[in-house]
Enzyme design. Structure first.
Site, PDB file in Angstrom:
ATOM      1  CD  GLU A 147      -3.367  -0.731   1.841  1.00  0.00           C
ATOM      2  OE1 GLU A 147      -3.412   0.269   2.572  1.00  0.00           O
ATOM      3  OE2 GLU A 147      -4.265  -1.599   1.825  1.00  0.00           O
ATOM      4  CG  HIS A 157      -2.221  -3.137   8.616  1.00  0.00           C
ATOM      5  ND1 HIS A 157      -2.516  -4.448   8.368  1.00  0.00           N
ATOM      6  CD2 HIS A 157      -3.197  -2.429   8.020  1.00  0.00           C
ATOM      7  CE1 HIS A 157      -3.633  -4.514   7.653  1.00  0.00           C
ATOM      8  NE2 HIS A 157      -4.059  -3.313   7.416  1.00  0.00           N
TER       9      HIS A 157
END
Lengths: 404, 404
Positions: B49, B270
């Site tokens: 990402e 995350h």
């Protein structure tokens, strides 16, 4: 091949041109192909464009006796119609769809809907990797808009073969590459993988002159396309290489030459290619002399990278113009919304817009907006993939120059 | 690893959540990640990402000193944002895009636009295969409409690893698998490839409880999503295996636990996963006992195949209903065309249709026809890919049962 030091492998490859509603005398030809395959008893059969699963099932039933193992690769809308029939067990299969494959809006060139891909099957009497595949068609040789896409496919195919074949003894690739033998894509694929061309290596050859597989004598081919090539063109190939301590020699290569035995029609608009390979366990595989091969490879990769760069710039232009079109359509819609709001608020009541034209224009703008946005997204993906391939080729060039 | 019999490999894996216009405090976090990576000096960094190429370029410039080799994988519209930084040379790269990845019309779940894929890089100090990847997100655990797609991705990933890793010594995979450790997709991936979970194998562990990587304490996570899991969930993994005559042991596994050193923000929504692997050349790789493993594998593949079958039937229903909708819209258009022709021919002039409603209806029908046709084509491809995966799994089950 445990124990037995030699193996004679007979391979059949054909683009069957069996597309429902489009291909002439399809069922008759598929029956004919099935009968011939059953009679001839090849070891490995690689077919393309068997786009109807019913045709595959019929073939499977008919060939169950002599080719007990088979696999059908599903992809795309119509399907690429790849399938493999084998006398030896198929242990595993894998499908790789090329990241670029033409444009969905080019309906007359149905490539995008086929989901062109390469089907790989592992097994057959020892680590033998067999690949069945088809690349994007060439519709106009002089102004080939699909060349960058075909080069990306050739590159991805070559990379795929390099990465998946390391543990194989022998790799056999059969398919319709849609490229002439001297084209940059073929040179890239052969150079980057070390695959050898069965036609060039065959001790004996029998069939159409120069190994052509799309010939004017075939009653299904488009004669106007073949006008510049009176003998036909060679676009279907069987390529092979030995990886580990094996040698592979092509003893014989054949092509069909028009109508099949005892009938008035050929198998397909393409001629079939049949090779007999002689595989032997011994010393090192016979390779090209590496010094000069690497130099030639640098040239080929550079040439391919230039073409991919040309495609990249074209895709960037298309992305830009579709984006601009979408913005313009959006502006028009906003303008219309403002005008409608104005009318609702009582402004301009003395000169109201004709409702019908107003609605027509709004729908037109909406349609253009949707279409242009779709195109913009599609060309964005195209730009990314072309850019990624250009990068990978650059990395390959660097590796070639640094560690020749 | 020629000559040196042991190697200590420090790996960093993080889903960076660096999506332009969408991710909070993106640039600040990317800078922070870059600073940490430079300070810590890992051997291999696998990021997901990093969707903006500018962020990648900035990281590349910043990390040029300690990670001289890197690669950015381009795909999709937004991009999956996969990249690799390495202290050792990257010899080759390959990108594999999953054939199924959600639906383009689910705009709120942007997965389709990311073009989720797995990036593979070969090299690093000897045949070491490192993979960076992300699978389709899970948006609702109770009614997970994307489970079949995620299973197809897990299967394709497993097949891809099996086919590409044969000549490697060690395989390291790091990524956001979007699956809990006991989910069928993880069991399928691990069972079918033999990959080992660094968290389960680690001698020492330090970090969030249970190795969770999406935790309520992180200020960027969606607290409502994590309500059923007060400790958080573990969806980011480092998996590894030794292929040839090497053994790999996970000495240490760490996760970050909220704000980075000296700041008030974490790297991402995350947590990062960091593993220290100890690679040693010796005898045979330590494998699971095969008899029981194969039996368990049969169960896992059967379970996954059942789920893919459920997805297949749902896709077939959607294909059918979108096809029916397209046919209805076409019929309406034809009816309108007939009515318009009738009016032109002078019939029904006493009761003409109101032009505006007529045009609106026609445009509506046209819009529905275009949309439904697009959906039908999309679901046709989905059906083919789910069907193909079901077939491949069946072949795998047969192979497992015949040659255990």
């Amino acid at each position: 091949m445990e124990g037995d030091p030699t193996l004679r492998l007979r391979i059949f490859d054909l683009n069957c041109w069996a597309i429902r509603y489009l291909s002439k005398r399809r069922q008759e030809r598929v029956r004919l192909i099935g009968d011939t395959l059953r009679r001839e008893g090849f070891d490995l059969v690689l077919l393309q464009e068997v786009c109807s699963e019913q045709d595959y099932s019929d073939l499977k039933v008919k060939l169950a006796g002599c080719y007990p193992f088979s696999h059908y690769f599903r992809s795309g809308v119509i399907g690429s119609g790849l399938c493999v029939f084998s006398r030896f067990p198929i242990l595993d299969t894998l499908l790789y769809q090329y990241s670029l494959n033409g444009y969905p809006y080019m309906l007359q060139h149905g490539d995008w809907f086929c989901g062109k891909s390469v089907g790989i099957s592992v097994g057959v009497t020892a680590p033998l990797l067999s690949l069945s595949l088809q690349l994007h068609a060439e519709y106009c040789r002089e102004k080939d808009a699909y060349l960058p896409h075909r080069l990306v496919q050739a590159w991805e195919l070559a990379q795929f073969i390099r990465h998946t074949s390391k543990a194989a003894d022998v790799v056999v690739l059969g398919g319709d590459l849609n490229m002439h033998p001297e084209d940059v894509g073929i040179r890239l694929l052969r150079g980057w993988t070390g695959l050898r061309d069965a036609f060039a290596e065959a001790t004996r050859f029998e069939g159409c002159k120069n190994g052509c597989t799309l010939v004017p004598d075939n009653c299904f081919t488009d004669k106007s396309e073949l006008l510049p090539f009176p003998l036909g063109i060679r676009i279907d190939y069987i390529l092979y290489k030995a990886i580990s301590s094996f040698t592979v020699k092509c003893e014989e290569l054949k092509t069909t030459t028009g109508p099949a035995l005892g009938t008035d029609i050929p198998f397909s608009d393409h001629e079939a290619v049949m090779a007999t390979l002689h595989i032997q366990r011994q010393g090192q595989p016979v390779g090209a002399t590496h010094g000069t091969a690497d130099l030639a490879l640098v040239d080929v990769v550079t040439e391919a990278r230039t073409e991919v760069g040309v495609g990249l710039r074209a895709a960037q232009r298309q992305r830009y113009s579709s984006g601009r079109m979408a913005v313009l359509a959006l502006l028009l819609l906003l303008l219309q919304a403002a005008a409608a709001l104005g009318t609702l608020a009582g402004l301009g009541t003395e000169q109201p817009f004709p409702k019908l034209s107003f609605c027509l224009l709004a729908f037109l703008a909406l349609g253009v907006l949707a279409l242009a946005t779709g195109l913009h997204l599609f060309h964005t993906m195209e730009v990314k993939m072309l850019h990624g391939t250009e990068d990978q080729m650059w990395m390959a060039l660097r590796a070639l120059q640094e560690h020749p």
